[in-house]
Motif scaffolding. Structure first.
Motif, PDB file in Angstrom:
ATOM      1  N   ILE A  32       0.845  -1.193   0.000  1.00 39.57           N
ATOM      2  CA  ILE A  32       0.000   0.000   0.000  1.00 39.57           C
ATOM      3  C   ILE A  32       0.877   1.238   0.000  1.00 39.57           C
ATOM      4  N   CYS A  50       1.610   2.988   3.673  1.00 40.26           N
ATOM      5  CA  CYS A  50       0.611   2.936   4.731  1.00 40.26           C
ATOM      6  C   CYS A  50       1.049   1.879   5.746  1.00 40.26           C
ATOM      7  N   CYS A  84      -1.909  11.838   7.255  1.00 44.63           N
ATOM      8  CA  CYS A  84      -2.697  10.746   7.835  1.00 44.63           C
ATOM      9  C   CYS A  84      -1.902  10.074   8.949  1.00 44.63           C
ATOM     10  N   CYS A 115       1.441   5.148  -0.321  1.00 42.35           N
ATOM     11  CA  CYS A 115       0.615   6.308  -0.023  1.00 42.35           C
ATOM     12  C   CYS A 115       1.504   7.497   0.284  1.00 42.35           C
ATOM     13  N   LEU A 165      -1.180   0.301   7.748  1.00 49.60           N
ATOM     14  CA  LEU A 165      -2.299  -0.618   7.989  1.00 49.60           C
ATOM     15  C   LEU A 165      -2.125  -1.904   7.175  1.00 49.60           C
ATOM     16  N   VAL A 210       0.147  10.444   1.573  1.00 52.11           N
ATOM     17  CA  VAL A 210      -0.631  11.370   2.412  1.00 52.11           C
ATOM     18  C   VAL A 210       0.003  11.465   3.806  1.00 52.11           C
ATOM     19  N   VAL A 222      -6.788  -1.264   3.725  1.00 53.77           N
ATOM     20  CA  VAL A 222      -7.455   0.033   3.726  1.00 53.77           C
ATOM     21  C   VAL A 222      -8.772  -0.096   2.973  1.00 53.77           C
ATOM     22  N   CYS A 247      -9.410   7.323   0.064  1.00 52.88           N
ATOM     23  CA  CYS A 247      -9.081   6.342   1.084  1.00 52.88           C
ATOM     24  C   CYS A 247      -9.955   6.638   2.294  1.00 52.88           C
ATOM     25  N   SER A 275      -9.984   5.046   4.981  1.00 55.17           N
ATOM     26  CA  SER A 275      -9.272   4.717   6.224  1.00 55.17           C
ATOM     27  C   SER A 275      -8.475   5.889   6.755  1.00 55.17           C
ATOM     28  N   PHE A 276      -8.475   6.992   6.012  1.00 52.58           N
ATOM     29  CA  PHE A 276      -7.751   8.200   6.421  1.00 52.58           C
ATOM     30  C   PHE A 276      -8.198   8.676   7.792  1.00 52.58           C
ATOM     31  N   HIS A 334      -1.895   7.083   9.749  1.00 52.89           N
ATOM     32  CA  HIS A 334      -1.457   5.746   9.354  1.00 52.89           C
ATOM     33  C   HIS A 334      -0.276   5.783   8.382  1.00 52.89           C
ATOM     34  N   HIS A 335       0.139   6.980   7.976  1.00 53.45           N
ATOM     35  CA  HIS A 335       1.268   7.086   7.039  1.00 53.45           C
ATOM     36  C   HIS A 335       2.550   6.687   7.745  1.00 53.45           C
TER      37      HIS A 335
HETATM   38  S1  SF4 Z   1      -5.039   5.066   5.715  1.00 50.86           S
HETATM   39 FE1  SF4 Z   1      -5.178   5.713   3.552  1.00 50.86          FE
HETATM   40  S2  SF4 Z   1      -4.558   7.849   3.545  1.00 50.86           S
HETATM   41 FE2  SF4 Z   1      -3.871   6.961   5.470  1.00 50.86          FE
HETATM   42  S3  SF4 Z   1      -1.756   6.305   5.117  1.00 50.86           S
HETATM   43 FE3  SF4 Z   1      -3.087   4.550   4.736  1.00 50.86          FE
HETATM   44  S4  SF4 Z   1      -3.511   4.598   2.540  1.00 50.86           S
HETATM   45 FE4  SF4 Z   1      -2.727   6.615   3.127  1.00 50.86          FE
END
Ligand code: SF4
Length: 55
Positions: free
Chosen positions: A10, A27, A17, A12, A29, A14, A32, A49, A51-52, A19-20
């Motif tokens: 995954i 990511c 966030c 990403c 996680l 962002v 997502v 996303c 899950s942000f 979870h970054h």
């Molecule tokens: S939850 Fe979504 S926005 Fe947040 S780090 Fe993971 S992939 Fe990126």
């Protein structure tokens, strides 16, 4: 690339966030949830996303 918790499946960018990964664009996680805010999505910016979570 040095992120012990990053999920290499995954990518990403962002950084806002919680979870970054922080030091790499992954990511942390296991999974997502992706969705859309459009009734008829036609391009990448139409999807989100879900899950942000804000840091
Ligand atoms: S939850 Fe979504 S926005 Fe947040 S780090 Fe993971 S992939 Fe990126």
């Amino acid at each position: 690339m040095n992120c012990a918790n990053g999920n290499k499946s995954i990518r990403c960018s962002v950084e806002q966030c919680r979870h970054h990964c922080g030091n790499a664009n992954y990511c942390t996680l296991d999974t997502v949830s992706i969705g859309t805010h459009e009734p008829n999505p036609t391009e990448a910016k139409c999807v989100d996303c879900n899950s942000f979570e804000k840091k």
